[in-house]
Motif scaffolding. Structure first.
Motif, PDB file in Angstrom:
ATOM      1  N   PHE A   1      -2.511   3.988  10.299  1.00 31.61           N
ATOM      2  CA  PHE A   1      -2.810   3.863   8.868  1.00 31.61           C
ATOM      3  C   PHE A   1      -3.455   2.515   8.549  1.00 31.61           C
ATOM      4  CE2 PHE A   1      -1.284   2.214   4.758  1.00 31.61           C
ATOM      5  CZ  PHE A   1      -1.888   3.129   3.897  1.00 31.61           C
ATOM      6  N   LEU A   2      -2.893   1.450   9.079  1.00 31.28           N
ATOM      7  CA  LEU A   2      -3.408   0.115   8.767  1.00 31.28           C
ATOM      8  C   LEU A   2      -4.740  -0.173   9.464  1.00 31.28           C
ATOM      9  CD1 LEU A   2      -0.089  -1.960   8.937  1.00 31.28           C
ATOM     10  CD2 LEU A   2      -1.373  -1.362   6.884  1.00 31.28           C
ATOM     11  N   ASP A   3      -4.923   0.350  10.670  1.00 32.58           N
ATOM     12  CA  ASP A   3      -6.125   0.014  11.439  1.00 32.58           C
ATOM     13  C   ASP A   3      -7.319   0.903  11.122  1.00 32.58           C
ATOM     14  OD1 ASP A   3      -4.631  -1.932  12.626  1.00 32.58           O
ATOM     15  OD2 ASP A   3      -4.298  -0.858  14.505  1.00 32.58           O
ATOM     16  N   THR A   4      -7.082   2.191  10.847  1.00 32.77           N
ATOM     17  CA  THR A   4      -8.211   3.120  10.731  1.00 32.77           C
ATOM     18  C   THR A   4      -8.304   3.857   9.406  1.00 32.77           C
ATOM     19  OG1 THR A   4      -6.938   4.957  11.691  1.00 32.77           O
ATOM     20  CG2 THR A   4      -8.119   3.508  13.227  1.00 32.77           C
ATOM     21  N   VAL A   5      -7.250   3.844   8.609  1.00 37.07           N
ATOM     22  CA  VAL A   5      -7.267   4.615   7.355  1.00 37.07           C
ATOM     23  C   VAL A   5      -7.391   3.702   6.135  1.00 37.07           C
ATOM     24  CG1 VAL A   5      -5.989   6.246   5.909  1.00 37.07           C
ATOM     25  CG2 VAL A   5      -5.916   6.475   8.398  1.00 37.07           C
ATOM     26  N   HIS A   6      -6.438   2.787   5.988  1.00 40.90           N
ATOM     27  CA  HIS A   6      -6.405   1.944   4.790  1.00 40.90           C
ATOM     28  C   HIS A   6      -7.085   0.601   4.992  1.00 40.90           C
ATOM     29  CE1 HIS A   6      -4.575  -0.737   1.726  1.00 40.90           C
ATOM     30  NE2 HIS A   6      -4.585   0.353   0.976  1.00 40.90           N
ATOM     31  N   GLY A   7      -6.971   0.066   6.193  1.00 39.98           N
ATOM     32  CA  GLY A   7      -7.535  -1.252   6.455  1.00 39.98           C
ATOM     33  C   GLY A   7      -6.545  -2.365   6.150  1.00 39.98           C
ATOM     34  N   THR A   8      -6.891  -3.569   6.610  1.00 34.99           N
ATOM     35  CA  THR A   8      -6.025  -4.738   6.394  1.00 34.99           C
ATOM     36  C   THR A   8      -6.805  -5.773   5.582  1.00 34.99           C
ATOM     37  OG1 THR A   8      -6.722  -5.612   8.540  1.00 34.99           O
ATOM     38  CG2 THR A   8      -4.681  -4.361   8.489  1.00 34.99           C
TER      39      THR A   8
ATOM     40  N   THR B   1       0.508   9.078   0.568  1.00 33.37           N
ATOM     41  CA  THR B   1      -0.528  10.114   0.650  1.00 33.37           C
ATOM     42  C   THR B   1      -0.836  10.441   2.110  1.00 33.37           C
ATOM     43  OG1 THR B   1      -1.492   9.298  -1.413  1.00 33.37           O
ATOM     44  CG2 THR B   1      -2.884  10.711  -0.029  1.00 33.37           C
ATOM     45  N   PHE B   2      -0.951   9.402   2.912  1.00 35.98           N
ATOM     46  CA  PHE B   2      -1.227   9.579   4.338  1.00 35.98           C
ATOM     47  C   PHE B   2      -0.099  10.343   5.027  1.00 35.98           C
ATOM     48  CE2 PHE B   2      -0.666   7.783   8.672  1.00 35.98           C
ATOM     49  CZ  PHE B   2      -1.814   8.284   9.259  1.00 35.98           C
ATOM     50  N   LEU B   3       1.161   9.985   4.726  1.00 39.27           N
ATOM     51  CA  LEU B   3       2.309  10.649   5.345  1.00 39.27           C
ATOM     52  C   LEU B   3       2.384  12.122   4.952  1.00 39.27           C
ATOM     53  CD1 LEU B   3       5.272   8.091   5.138  1.00 39.27           C
ATOM     54  CD2 LEU B   3       3.956   8.751   7.145  1.00 39.27           C
ATOM     55  N   LYS B   4       2.028  12.417   3.709  1.00 38.57           N
ATOM     56  CA  LYS B   4       2.076  13.812   3.251  1.00 38.57           C
ATOM     57  C   LYS B   4       1.112  14.667   4.063  1.00 38.57           C
ATOM     58  CE  LYS B   4       2.375  16.428  -1.026  1.00 38.57           C
ATOM     59  NZ  LYS B   4       2.265  16.386  -2.501  1.00 38.57           N
ATOM     60  N   GLN B   5      -0.041  14.094   4.398  1.00 31.92           N
ATOM     61  CA  GLN B   5      -1.010  14.820   5.222  1.00 31.92           C
ATOM     62  C   GLN B   5      -0.479  15.038   6.635  1.00 31.92           C
ATOM     63  OE1 GLN B   5      -4.199  11.980   4.694  1.00 31.92           O
ATOM     64  NE2 GLN B   5      -5.332  13.388   3.342  1.00 31.92           N
TER      65      GLN B   5
ATOM     66  N   LYS C   1       6.226   3.601  13.712  1.00 37.84           N
ATOM     67  CA  LYS C   1       5.383   2.598  14.373  1.00 37.84           C
ATOM     68  C   LYS C   1       3.964   3.086  14.642  1.00 37.84           C
ATOM     69  CE  LYS C   1       7.253   3.776  18.970  1.00 37.84           C
ATOM     70  NZ  LYS C   1       8.002   4.946  18.442  1.00 37.84           N
ATOM     71  N   THR C   2       3.835   4.299  15.180  1.00 38.47           N
ATOM     72  CA  THR C   2       2.508   4.814  15.551  1.00 38.47           C
ATOM     73  C   THR C   2       1.684   5.137  14.320  1.00 38.47           C
ATOM     74  OG1 THR C   2       3.464   5.754  17.569  1.00 38.47           O
ATOM     75  CG2 THR C   2       1.287   6.553  16.902  1.00 38.47           C
ATOM     76  N   LEU C   3       2.277   5.862  13.372  1.00 40.99           N
ATOM     77  CA  LEU C   3       1.547   6.232  12.153  1.00 40.99           C
ATOM     78  C   LEU C   3       1.202   4.994  11.331  1.00 40.99           C
ATOM     79  CD1 LEU C   3       3.402   9.481  10.985  1.00 40.99           C
ATOM     80  CD2 LEU C   3       1.165   9.290  12.087  1.00 40.99           C
ATOM     81  N   ALA C   4       2.106   4.020  11.287  1.00 41.25           N
ATOM     82  CA  ALA C   4       1.837   2.798  10.519  1.00 41.25           C
ATOM     83  C   ALA C   4       0.653   2.048  11.108  1.00 41.25           C
ATOM     84  CB  ALA C   4       3.072   1.906  10.500  1.00 41.25           C
ATOM     85  N   SER C   5       0.592   1.992  12.431  1.00 47.17           N
ATOM     86  CA  SER C   5      -0.515   1.300  13.093  1.00 47.17           C
ATOM     87  C   SER C   5      -1.840   2.012  12.836  1.00 47.17           C
ATOM     88  CB  SER C   5      -0.227   1.216  14.594  1.00 47.17           C
ATOM     89  OG  SER C   5      -1.183   0.415  15.236  1.00 47.17           O
TER      90      SER C   5
ATOM     91  N   ALA D   1       0.847  -1.204   0.000  1.00 47.18           N
ATOM     92  CA  ALA D   1       0.000   0.000   0.000  1.00 47.18           C
ATOM     93  C   ALA D   1       0.875   1.244   0.000  1.00 47.18           C
ATOM     94  CB  ALA D   1      -0.913  -0.020   1.216  1.00 47.18           C
ATOM     95  N   SER D   2       1.926   1.244  -0.823  1.00 46.30           N
ATOM     96  CA  SER D   2       2.914   2.325  -0.773  1.00 46.30           C
ATOM     97  C   SER D   2       2.329   3.680  -1.150  1.00 46.30           C
ATOM     98  CB  SER D   2       4.107   1.999  -1.672  1.00 46.30           C
ATOM     99  OG  SER D   2       3.687   1.794  -3.005  1.00 46.30           O
TER     100      SER D   2
END
Length: 734
Positions: free
Chosen positions: A313-320, A274-278, A307-311, A268-269
Motif C-alpha cells: 500500500f505504501l510503496d505502490t498504491v498510496h505513496g510516501t 479502501t485498499f483493504l476492502k478491495q 506487514k505485506t499489504l501495508a508495504s 492515510a486511514s
C-alpha cells in the motif's frame, strides 16, 4: 398527574437519561398525548432538588440489601478529573452483584484521605438508613463495614496503605457490632478481624507490556550493536523517535498512519480502509493507547499480520508523501522489528489473551492459583529450553494448551514459518519470558506455592467467595463519569454520584418492588434528606478548600525554607571560597596551592573550589564524577582522591571555562559592570563600596570585585544582586 407522584416520575425520567432541562417538556408532551393538561410543571430548581433525593434513596437501598450480606468485598480506585481527586467505593456480595457505595471528591489521594472519605460514606448510609428504628449501637454503616471481608485494588502504594488503615479501623469497630465479642477467644477474634487483600489481575497486563518493552529495547540494542536500520538511516525521520524500542516505534507510527482518527493530517486511514476492502481484509489497527490492557500486544499482532499489504500500500498504491509514511514504509520491512511484532502477537494469542479471558470468566478468585503457576512454570522452562521456545513460536506449546484453530487467521499467520524473522524471534521470546517471569514472581507471589493464598483453608475459600478476579468495576464507574462530564461538564460531584449510584445499583427496580405506601413514605423522607445532603456536600467542599489552602501555605513555607537553606549553603560556600579565593586560571591555581603548607589545607581548598563550581556557579561537565571527592576501589570500597587527582579535576574545570569568552558583552537591559565602582548590600545589612575588576571566565553573571580597605578579591553574582536591588553603580570610570 397527582402531586405526590411527581417526584417518582422525575427521578425515573432522570434515571432513563432524560436531561434535567428536558424533564418538564417531556412530562408536558406525555400529558398532551394522554389528553391531559398539567396544572403546574416543576422548575429546573425543583427537579434538581428531587434528583438530590436519589442519593438518599440509594443509601436506603444499600442499608436494606447489604444488611444481611456477609463476607463482602470492597473495590476502590482513584482518578483525577478537571483537577479534582475522586475516589470510588464499590461492594460485591456472594452472588458477585455489585453496589456503588459512593463517588467522592478528596483533598488528595493519600491513604488517610481515602479512609476519611469512606467513613463519610458510612455515616451517610447510617443517616439515611432504611430501617425506621435506628439503633445507635448498631449503625447501618458500621454493620456494612464489619461485613467486609475482602479488598480488591490495584498495586498502588496508597491503596496498600489504605487496606492497612481499613483493617485497623474495622478491628476497632467489630467489638461494637458483634455481640459477646469479649467472650470470643483470641483465635476467634483474630479470624473475625482478618481481611483478605487481593489485587487486580488485569493490571498485570499493563505491567507485562512495560517489562516486555524494556526487555525488547535492550535486546534490539545488543542485536544491532550500534548499526542503523530502517528509518534510522535518515536524520530527518528521527523526529518520530522516542526513548523506546524500534518495535514499539513501528507499532506507534503504524497506528498513526492506519488507525481511524489517529493522525488526520499525515495518516492515510481512509485510503488504507479502501485498499483493504478491495483485498477482502479488515483493518486491525486501532488508536494507540499504551496504558490500555494488552493493547501493545494486540497492535503488534496487527502490525505483523498487515506487514505485506501495508508495504504494498505504501510503496505502490498510496505513496510516501510525508515523513511519517516514509518512516513506517522503511521500518515495516525490517526483520528485527517484524520479529518484535511477531513476539508480541504470540504473547497476545498464547499468554495474555487466554489469561485475560480466565480473569474475566466466572469462578472463584483463588481458582487463578493453578493458572498463575502454569504460566510461571512455562516461563521458567522457556527461558532456558530453546526447543520449548521454538514450539511456542510455531504454536504447539503454550501455558494454557491453546488449540490452533484453523478459523483464526491471525494465529495461523503467526505460527506460519518465516525463516528470516524466526531466527530472531526465538531468542527474543526467551528474553521476554525472562522479563515476564521476574514481574509475575514478584506481583502474584501470594498465589504461588508458599504464598498467602496458595492451598487456602476452607474458611478463606468461603469468605472470599464474593471477590471478583479483577478491579474493573471502578474503571467502569469512571467510564460512566467521563460520559456524564462530557455531557454536563459543570455538574457537581454530588449530582454525578447520585446518577451513577441510582443507575448502577438498579435502585429504580428496587424501589418498584416496595408496596405503594412504603414507597411514598420513602420518597418523602428522601426529598428532605436530599436537601440536607446537598448542604452537607457544600460544607465538605468548603472544608476541602480550606485544607487545600492550608496545604498550599505549607508548600509555600517549605519552598521558602528550601530557598533559605540554598542561600545559606551558597553563602557558606562563598565564604569558604573567599577564604582561599576563586581560582580562575592555571596561575591562580598554582599560586593558591603554593601558599598552603599542609595536605589538609590543600584538600580543603580544592574541595571548596569544586563545591563552589558545582553548587554556586552550577558549572556543567560531561563527566559528573569530576566533582567527586572519592572513588570506588577494586574491593568495592570508597577511597579519597589524592591531592593531585583533585587538582587535575579543578584544572579541567578551569580550562573548560577559559574556552568561553572572558570579556564582558553588552546585554540589553543590563549595564556594563567591569571597571565600575559599586555599592553592594549584604544580608547582614552592611553596605560596602567596591570596584568591579573583571568577569569570571565562563560565567557571564559572576564578577571579580575588590572592596575598599580589603586586599582580597571576591567573586559574586552581581547581575542577580542588581535585579534584587542589592547593587547600584556609583561612578563609572572614564
Amino acid at each position: 398527574m397527582p402531586k405526590k407522584s411527581l417526584p417518582k416520575c422525575v427521578i425515573n425520567l432522570s434515571d432513563l437519561k432524560v436531561p434535567i432541562e428536558k424533564i418538564s417538556p417531556v412530562i408536558k408532551q406525555i400529558a398532551d398525548i394522554c389528553g391531559k393538561i398539567p396544572n403546574n410543571l416543576p422548575s429546573t430548581r425543583t427537579i434538581e432538588r428531587m434528583i438530590d433525593s436519589k442519593i438518599a434513596i440509594a443509601h436506603k437501598q444499600i442499608s436494606n440489601v447489604l444488611s444481611n450480606k456477609i463476607d463482602t468485598t470492597l473495590y476502590t480506585d482513584e482518578t483525577r478529573k478537571y483537577g479534582k481527586t475522586l475516589q470510588t467505593y464499590i461492594v460485591t456480595d456472594d452472588n458477585k452483584t455489585s453496589y456503588v457505595l459512593g463517588l467522592r471528591e478528596m483533598l488528595d489521594k493519600s491513604s488517610k484521605s481515602c479512609l476519611d472519605t469512606f467513613k463519610e460514606i458510612l455515616k451517610d448510609i447510617t443517616d439515611h438508613c432504611y430501617e425506621q428504628e435506628k439503633d445507635n449501637e448498631k449503625q447501618a454503616g458500621y454493620e456494612l463495614l464489619c461485613h467486609l471481608k475482602n479488598t480488591m485494588s490495584d498495586r498502588a502504594s496508597t491503596e496498600k496503605a489504605f487496606n492497612v488503615l481499613l483493617e485497623n479501623f474495622r478491628r476497632e469497630i467489630l467489638p461494637l457490632i458483634i455481640e459477646d465479642w469479649n467472650k470470643l477467644d483470641v483465635t476467634e477474634q483474630a479470624l473475625c478481624s482478618k481481611m483478605n487483600n487481593f489485587f487486580c489481575g488485569l493490571h498485570l497486563m499493563v505491567g507485562i507490556a512495560d517489562v516486555c518493552e524494556k526487555a525488547l529495547y535492550k535486546f534490539e540494542e545488543a542485536f544491532l550493536e550500534g548499526k542503523d536500520i530502517g528509518s534510522a538511516h535518515y536524520p530527518e525521520l528521527k523526529r518520530f523517535y522516542r526513548h523506546e524500542s524500534g518495535t514499539l516505534r513501528l507499532i506507534r507510527t503504524a497506528c498513526k498512519v492506519f488507525a481511524v482518527g489517529e493522525d488526520e493530517k499525515s495518516g492515510a486511514s481512509m485510503a488504507w480502509m479502501t485498499f483493504l476492502k478491495q483485498q477482502g481484509e479488515k483493518n486491525l489497527f486501532i488508536r494507540f493507547k499504551h496504558n490500555r490492557f494488552n493493547l501493545v500486544f494486540v497492535l503488534g499482532l496487527a502490525c505483523y499480520f498487515h506487514k505485506t499489504l501495508a508495504s504494498i500500500f505504501l510503496d505502490t498504491v498510496h505513496g510516501t508523501n510525508n515523513g511519517l509514511l516514509r518512516a513506517v514504509s522503511l521500518d515495516i520491512k525490517e526483520d528485527l522489528y517484524l520479529a518484535g511484532c511477531k513476539s508480541f502477537g504470540l504473547i497476545s494469542k498464547l499468554i495474555t489473551g487466554p489469561l485475560w479471558r480466565l480473569l474475566e470468566s466466572p469462578g472463584h478468585i483463588l481458582e487463578m492459583n493453578k493458572f498463575y503457576k502454569q504460566v510461571i512454570d512455562f516461563l521458567v522452562k522457556g527461558v532456558s529450553d530453546t526447543e520449548l521456545a521454538v514450539k511456542f513460536c510455531n504454536g504447539t506449546e503454550s501455558p494454557f494448551d491453546t488449540d490452533i484453530s484453523t478459523d483464526d487467521k491471525l494465529l495461523q499467520d503467526l505460527v506460519k514459518e518465516n525463516t528470516d524473522v524466526d531466527a530472531i524471534v526465538v531468542p527474543m521470546v526467551q528474553n521476554l519470558f525472562q522479563a515476564i517471569h521476574e514481574l509475575l514472581s514478584r506481583l502474584i507471589i501470594d498465589h504461588l506455592p508458599g504464598g498467602t493464598f496458595w492451598e487456602p483453608e476452607e474458611y478463606t475459600l468461603l469468605s472470599s467467595k464474593s471477590a471478583l478476579k479483577h478491579n474493573r468495576l471502578p474503571e467502569f464507574v469512571f467510564g460512566q463519569l467521563d460520559q456524564l462530564l462530557r455531557y454536563r461538564p459543570n455538574a457537581t460531584v454530588l449530582t454525578n454520584e447520585s446518577f451513577i449510584m441510582y443507575s448502577h445499583n438498579k435502585t429504580r427496580h428496587w424501589l418498584a418492588s416496595l408496596d405503594e405506601i412504603e414507597k411514598k413514605k420513602l420518597i418523602t423522607e428522601s426529598m428532605k434528606e436530599g436537601k440536607e445532603q446537598r448542604q452537607l456536600f457544600r460544607s465538605r467542599l468548603a472544608d476541602i478548600q480550606i485544607q487545600r489552602i492550608e496545604v498550599q501555605k505549607q508548600k509555600q513555607q517549605q519552598l521558602q525554607e528550601l530557598e533559605r537553606k540554598r542561600i545559606q549553603k551558597a553563602e557558606d560556600m562563598t565564604n569558604m571560597v573567599c577564604y582561599y579565593g576563586l581560582w580562575q586560571n592555571q596561575n591562580q591555581l598554582e599560586e593558591g596551592l603554593s601558599v598552603l603548607k599542609s595536605e589538609k589545607e590543600k584538600r580543603a581548598a580544592l574541595e571548596a573550589q569544586l563545591k563552589f563550581r558545582k553548587t554556586v556557579l552550577k558549572q556543567k561537565h560531561p563527566d559528573k564524577k569530576i566533582y567527586n571527592f572519592s572513588k570506588l576501589n577494586e574491593r568495592g570500597k570508597y577511597t579519597k582522591l589524592t591531592i593531585q587527582q583533585l587538582k587535575d579535576n579543578v584544572e579541567t574545570l578551569i580550562k573548560d571555562t577559559l574556552k568561553e569568552p572572558t570579556h564582558e558583552n553588552a546585554t540589553q537591559g543590563r549595564p556594563l559592570l567591569v571597571g565600575k565602582t559599586i555599592k553592594h548590600s549584604f544580608s547582614d545589612g552592611n553596605i560596602y563600596n567596591g570596584y568591579v575588576i573583571s568577569m569570571v571566565p565562563g560565567f557571564s553573571m559572576w564578577y571579580n570585585i575588590k572592596y575598599e580597605r580589603d586586599d582580597a578579591i571576591y567573586a559574586f553574582n552581581l547581575v542577580e544582586d542588581m535585579e534584587k536591588g542589592d547593587l547600584s553603580i556609583v561612578v563609572a570610570n572614564q
